[in-house]
Design an enzyme around this catalytic site. Sequence first.
Site, short mmCIF file in Angstrom:
data_model
loop_
_atom_site.label_atom_id
_atom_site.label_comp_id
_atom_site.label_asym_id
_atom_site.label_seq_id
_atom_site.Cartn_x
_atom_site.Cartn_y
_atom_site.Cartn_z
N TYR A 13 153.52 86.06 73.50
CA TYR A 13 153.31 84.72 74.06
C TYR A 13 154.50 83.85 74.32
CZ TYR A 13 148.37 85.82 73.37
OH TYR A 13 147.28 86.55 73.53
N ARG A 28 139.72 93.22 79.29
CA ARG A 28 140.94 93.96 79.35
C ARG A 28 141.11 94.99 78.12
NH1 ARG A 28 144.69 90.94 77.20
NH2 ARG A 28 145.17 92.48 75.69
N ASP A 65 142.80 97.74 75.73
CA ASP A 65 144.44 98.14 75.16
C ASP A 65 144.20 99.51 74.90
OD1 ASP A 65 145.01 95.87 75.50
OD2 ASP A 65 144.68 95.06 73.75
N GLU A 100 141.04 98.51 71.88
CA GLU A 100 140.11 97.20 71.44
C GLU A 100 139.80 96.92 73.12
OE1 GLU A 100 142.48 93.56 70.17
OE2 GLU A 100 143.28 95.19 68.92
N GLY A 144 143.74 86.66 77.81
CA GLY A 144 144.61 85.39 78.21
C GLY A 144 144.82 85.15 79.62
N SER A 178 145.08 88.67 69.55
CA SER A 178 146.59 88.33 69.71
C SER A 178 147.43 88.67 68.74
CB SER A 178 146.53 86.67 69.76
OG SER A 178 146.12 86.24 70.80
N GLU A 190 143.66 81.23 67.56
CA GLU A 190 144.06 81.68 68.95
C GLU A 190 144.10 80.10 69.82
OE1 GLU A 190 143.62 85.68 70.96
OE2 GLU A 190 142.00 85.49 69.20
#
Length: 324
Positions: free
Chosen positions: A225, A264, A266, A280, A286, A155, A23
């Site tokens: 992205y 964060r 998900d 996760e 990001g 990602s 990443e």
Amino acid sequence: MTPKTSMAQMGKVAVLMGGRSAEREVSLMSGRGVLQALLAAGVDAHAFDPAERDLSELQKDGFQRCFIALHGRFGEDGTVQGALELMGIPYTGSGVMASSIAMDKVMTKRVWQAEGLPVPRQVLVQPAQIDTLSADELIQALGLPLIVKPAREGSSIGVSKVVRAEDVHAALRAAAACDHDILCEQCIVGDEVTCPVLGAGEEARALPVTRIVAPEGNYDYQNKYFTDDTQYLVPCGLPAQEEVAIQTLVSRAYQVLGCRGWGRIDVMIDGNTRQPYLLEINTSPGMTSHSLVPMSAAAEGMSYEALCCHLLASAQLDYPGAGA
């Protein structure tokens, strides 16, 4: 004392970006955004790429805090956090243990399951098992479609959505190219959402939920992205009680891992039952122009610059006073 004066008192700050993970490019984008915001706020901030400079230079050059904008391995997995602990340099985000667990999707789910939190059904596969693994048995356990992903990547790198039995082994090999642990997971069909959390312990609080609507439901690396085709809905448009339930769930998931600073999580919501499932957690999310934490913070009235300053001010050590 003005906010700019206050931020100037943060001392010499390194924004860790780039690194050696898959990443790297995303991390560079995140780091540049953070660096610009901190400089605008009056912080004595400097870019620092651990792939190009030895971490020991942080101590030699007199850095007093680090903003970790690294993503993935060697940055989000507890390794850099451990080095900073040894040097006694406070850093943003979770500590060594929480970072290490959160980077590993299998271990994260084991902790969440032990705490009674809802996660999709899963099967752990090692690369040596791929050639002998029965696709039919995997499908019997998880159903179709199913998700195949590396246990320690972010990602959406190496992630496949398998809709046909004949594609199972190709998906396993794609994930095995990224990691020696492969997580096969029940695919929850429904609303895809994400929710940031700021703070630590009982003081941790969830920000507004973001609902993600990707082209053909494919929220992959490219759509995350590099395109503008994915929709990010804040407010999320879910019933108020559902959003509150998700915020409560992610706050609990964050707390039981011992996370701090920010993160964060998900979540997938089953379209039929409306049951949310934890997927996760990202402990160094990001901070690019497409990133979701700044988007959620903005919905609550917190600017990108204010968010960066808030996170920097929260920088700390697991063991204050124990560093070199």
